[in-house]
Scaffold this motif. Structure first.
Motif, PDB file in Angstrom:
ATOM      1  N   UNK A 188      -0.015  29.448  72.188  1.00 49.77           N
ATOM      2  CA  UNK A 188       0.342  28.276  72.978  1.00 49.77           C
ATOM      3  C   UNK A 188       1.629  27.628  72.474  1.00 49.77           C
ATOM      4  N   UNK A 189       2.094  26.647  73.222  1.00 47.78           N
ATOM      5  CA  UNK A 189       3.273  25.847  72.880  1.00 47.78           C
ATOM      6  C   UNK A 189       2.816  24.395  72.896  1.00 47.78           C
ATOM      7  N   UNK A 190       3.061  23.647  71.815  1.00 45.92           N
ATOM      8  CA  UNK A 190       2.679  22.235  71.882  1.00 45.92           C
ATOM      9  C   UNK A 190       3.858  21.263  71.762  1.00 45.92           C
ATOM     10  N   UNK A 191       5.092  21.782  71.822  1.00 49.83           N
ATOM     11  CA  UNK A 191       6.257  20.898  71.854  1.00 49.83           C
ATOM     12  C   UNK A 191       6.873  20.816  73.249  1.00 49.83           C
ATOM     13  N   UNK A 192       6.780  21.888  74.003  1.00 54.28           N
ATOM     14  CA  UNK A 192       7.375  21.917  75.335  1.00 54.28           C
ATOM     15  C   UNK A 192       8.620  22.767  75.388  1.00 54.28           C
ATOM     16  N   UNK A 193       8.709  23.573  76.451  1.00 54.68           N
ATOM     17  CA  UNK A 193       9.876  24.413  76.655  1.00 54.68           C
ATOM     18  C   UNK A 193      10.014  25.542  75.664  1.00 54.68           C
ATOM     19  N   UNK A 194       8.969  25.803  74.886  1.00 53.44           N
ATOM     20  CA  UNK A 194       9.064  26.811  73.841  1.00 53.44           C
ATOM     21  C   UNK A 194      10.037  26.411  72.755  1.00 53.44           C
ATOM     22  N   UNK A 195      10.245  25.095  72.605  1.00 56.43           N
ATOM     23  CA  UNK A 195      11.291  24.568  71.718  1.00 56.43           C
ATOM     24  C   UNK A 195      10.933  24.736  70.246  1.00 56.43           C
ATOM     25  N   UNK A 196      11.918  25.080  69.445  1.00 53.10           N
ATOM     26  CA  UNK A 196      11.803  25.119  67.989  1.00 53.10           C
ATOM     27  C   UNK A 196      12.584  23.939  67.439  1.00 53.10           C
ATOM     28  N   UNK A 197      11.922  23.075  66.674  1.00 56.56           N
ATOM     29  CA  UNK A 197      12.566  21.866  66.155  1.00 56.56           C
ATOM     30  C   UNK A 197      13.286  22.206  64.847  1.00 56.56           C
ATOM     31  N   UNK A 198      14.590  22.229  64.900  1.00 57.53           N
ATOM     32  CA  UNK A 198      15.399  22.594  63.732  1.00 57.53           C
ATOM     33  C   UNK A 198      15.476  21.459  62.708  1.00 57.53           C
ATOM     34  N   UNK A 199      15.593  20.235  63.203  1.00 57.99           N
ATOM     35  CA  UNK A 199      15.765  19.087  62.324  1.00 57.99           C
ATOM     36  C   UNK A 199      14.448  18.745  61.632  1.00 57.99           C
ATOM     37  N   UNK A 200      14.447  18.760  60.288  1.00 59.55           N
ATOM     38  CA  UNK A 200      13.218  18.564  59.546  1.00 59.55           C
ATOM     39  C   UNK A 200      12.626  17.171  59.752  1.00 59.55           C
ATOM     40  N   UNK A 201      13.478  16.149  59.803  1.00 57.49           N
ATOM     41  CA  UNK A 201      12.973  14.795  60.000  1.00 57.49           C
ATOM     42  C   UNK A 201      12.308  14.659  61.365  1.00 57.49           C
ATOM     43  N   UNK A 202      12.928  15.237  62.382  1.00 59.10           N
ATOM     44  CA  UNK A 202      12.338  15.199  63.715  1.00 59.10           C
ATOM     45  C   UNK A 202      11.018  15.959  63.741  1.00 59.10           C
ATOM     46  N   UNK A 203      10.981  17.093  63.057  1.00 61.33           N
ATOM     47  CA  UNK A 203       9.761  17.892  63.032  1.00 61.33           C
ATOM     48  C   UNK A 203       8.628  17.136  62.337  1.00 61.33           C
ATOM     49  N   UNK A 204       8.921  16.534  61.176  1.00 61.95           N
ATOM     50  CA  UNK A 204       7.883  15.801  60.452  1.00 61.95           C
ATOM     51  C   UNK A 204       7.415  14.584  61.245  1.00 61.95           C
ATOM     52  N   UNK A 205       8.318  13.954  61.980  1.00 62.51           N
ATOM     53  CA  UNK A 205       7.918  12.819  62.817  1.00 62.51           C
ATOM     54  C   UNK A 205       6.958  13.280  63.910  1.00 62.51           C
ATOM     55  N   UNK A 206       7.239  14.438  64.482  1.00 60.37           N
ATOM     56  CA  UNK A 206       6.366  14.995  65.511  1.00 60.37           C
ATOM     57  C   UNK A 206       5.001  15.355  64.917  1.00 60.37           C
ATOM     58  N   UNK A 207       5.002  15.950  63.742  1.00 62.33           N
ATOM     59  CA  UNK A 207       3.753  16.304  63.073  1.00 62.33           C
ATOM     60  C   UNK A 207       2.926  15.055  62.790  1.00 62.33           C
ATOM     61  N   UNK A 208       3.567  14.013  62.240  1.00 63.54           N
ATOM     62  CA  UNK A 208       2.850  12.780  61.927  1.00 63.54           C
ATOM     63  C   UNK A 208       2.287  12.137  63.190  1.00 63.54           C
ATOM     64  N   UNK A 209       3.060  12.184  64.256  1.00 62.05           N
ATOM     65  CA  UNK A 209       2.608  11.625  65.530  1.00 62.05           C
ATOM     66  C   UNK A 209       1.327  12.308  66.003  1.00 62.05           C
ATOM     67  N   UNK A 210       1.281  13.631  65.901  1.00 65.73           N
ATOM     68  CA  UNK A 210       0.111  14.365  66.365  1.00 65.73           C
ATOM     69  C   UNK A 210      -1.072  14.205  65.415  1.00 65.73           C
ATOM     70  N   UNK A 211      -0.812  14.198  64.111  1.00 65.17           N
ATOM     71  CA  UNK A 211      -1.904  14.022  63.156  1.00 65.17           C
ATOM     72  C   UNK A 211      -2.615  12.693  63.355  1.00 65.17           C
ATOM     73  N   UNK A 212      -1.890  11.695  63.827  1.00 64.39           N
ATOM     74  CA  UNK A 212      -2.477  10.375  64.047  1.00 64.39           C
ATOM     75  C   UNK A 212      -3.214  10.269  65.367  1.00 64.39           C
ATOM     76  N   UNK A 213      -3.140  11.314  66.192  1.00 60.24           N
ATOM     77  CA  UNK A 213      -3.699  11.239  67.545  1.00 60.24           C
ATOM     78  C   UNK A 213      -4.524  12.484  67.855  1.00 60.24           C
TER      79      UNK A 213
END
Length: 243
Positions: free
Chosen positions: A62-87
């Protein structure tokens, strides 16, 4: 012969792009959902789907970011991870959308389902199970073991396997013990394998250990192979008619 195809599917107005792999033949087969690591869906998880199809499983990454996107920026990736872990509800919805794609495939035997995931994807597979999805097996490779809703573990219907590196700073001993308490309190059939010397993301061959670039993260080939075999052993247990 394995066949694959790219599948687009909507989740709350976002187009996700997943990867379906089908084994040869025309019969219905046990089906496995695969959830990727935090940065996004890569060839590594697509190859996992293909490898499972070679073994006779229907597999959907599956894809859980959308568009098959790979998040290159580490800060953006960790923010996305934290957002999902909280929800957890959001994680369950994203995983559930992928499961719906998998079960819509005519070759998938919907009475024989499993979900596996890597890092955040492993956490997502666990949350899918906590949400009551009808899964025979759930496997998390180096997943975060925390949840904001541990009481929901009573909804887990299948057998659980988590594979953790002994030197993983992201999954400390305290987190493992809390997970044990959660599984024990809910009466889940679970197991945890601790892989000596392994760091976080120990299954990913592109992550050679480099303390200066990625402290606490690195591939550990022996542990990766052992964890994969442990998963297949569990599948043999829960899918006894698999041939």
């Amino acid at each position: 012969m394995v066949t694959t195809r790219r599948i687009e599917y909507p989740v709350d107005g976002t187009t996700m792009v997943g990867h379906l792999a089908l084994p040869g033949g025309t019969d219905r087969r046990p089906a496995v959902l695969i959830a990727h690591e935090g940065p996004g869906l890569t060839d590594h998880q697509r190859e996992r789907a293909d490898r499972l199809a070679e073994l006779g499983y229907v597999a959907f990454a599956l894809d859980y970011h959308g568009g098959g996107r790979f998040i290159e920026d580490r800060e953006e990736m960790f923010a996305r991870v934290d957002e999902l872990l909280a929800d957890p509800d959001r994680m369950r919805a994203l995983a559930g959308a992928g499961l719906a794609v998998l079960t819509a495939e005519p070759r998938a035997d919907t009475s024989r389902l499993a979900a596996i995931g890597y890092c955040l994807g492993g956490t997502m597979a666990l949350e899918l199970a906590r949400g009551g999805a009808d899964l025979k097996a759930v496997v998390g490779f180096h997943p975060s073991l925390t949840t904001t809703r541990p009481e929901d573990a009573v909804n887990i219907t299948g057998k659980v396997l988590v594979c953790v590196g002994s030197e993983d700073p992201i999954i400390p001993v305290e987190q493992r013990l809390a997970f044990e308490d959660e599984m024990r309190a809910a009466g889940v059939d679970w197991r945890m394998t601790i892989h000596g010397g392994a760091l976080h993301s120990f299954t990913h061959p592109d992550l050679d250990p480099d303390p200066s670039a990625r402290p606490g993260i690195g591939y550990h080939r022996a542990s990766a192979e052992r964890a994969w075999r442990a998963m297949l052993d569990l599948f043999d247990e829960v899918f006894p008619t698999m041939v």
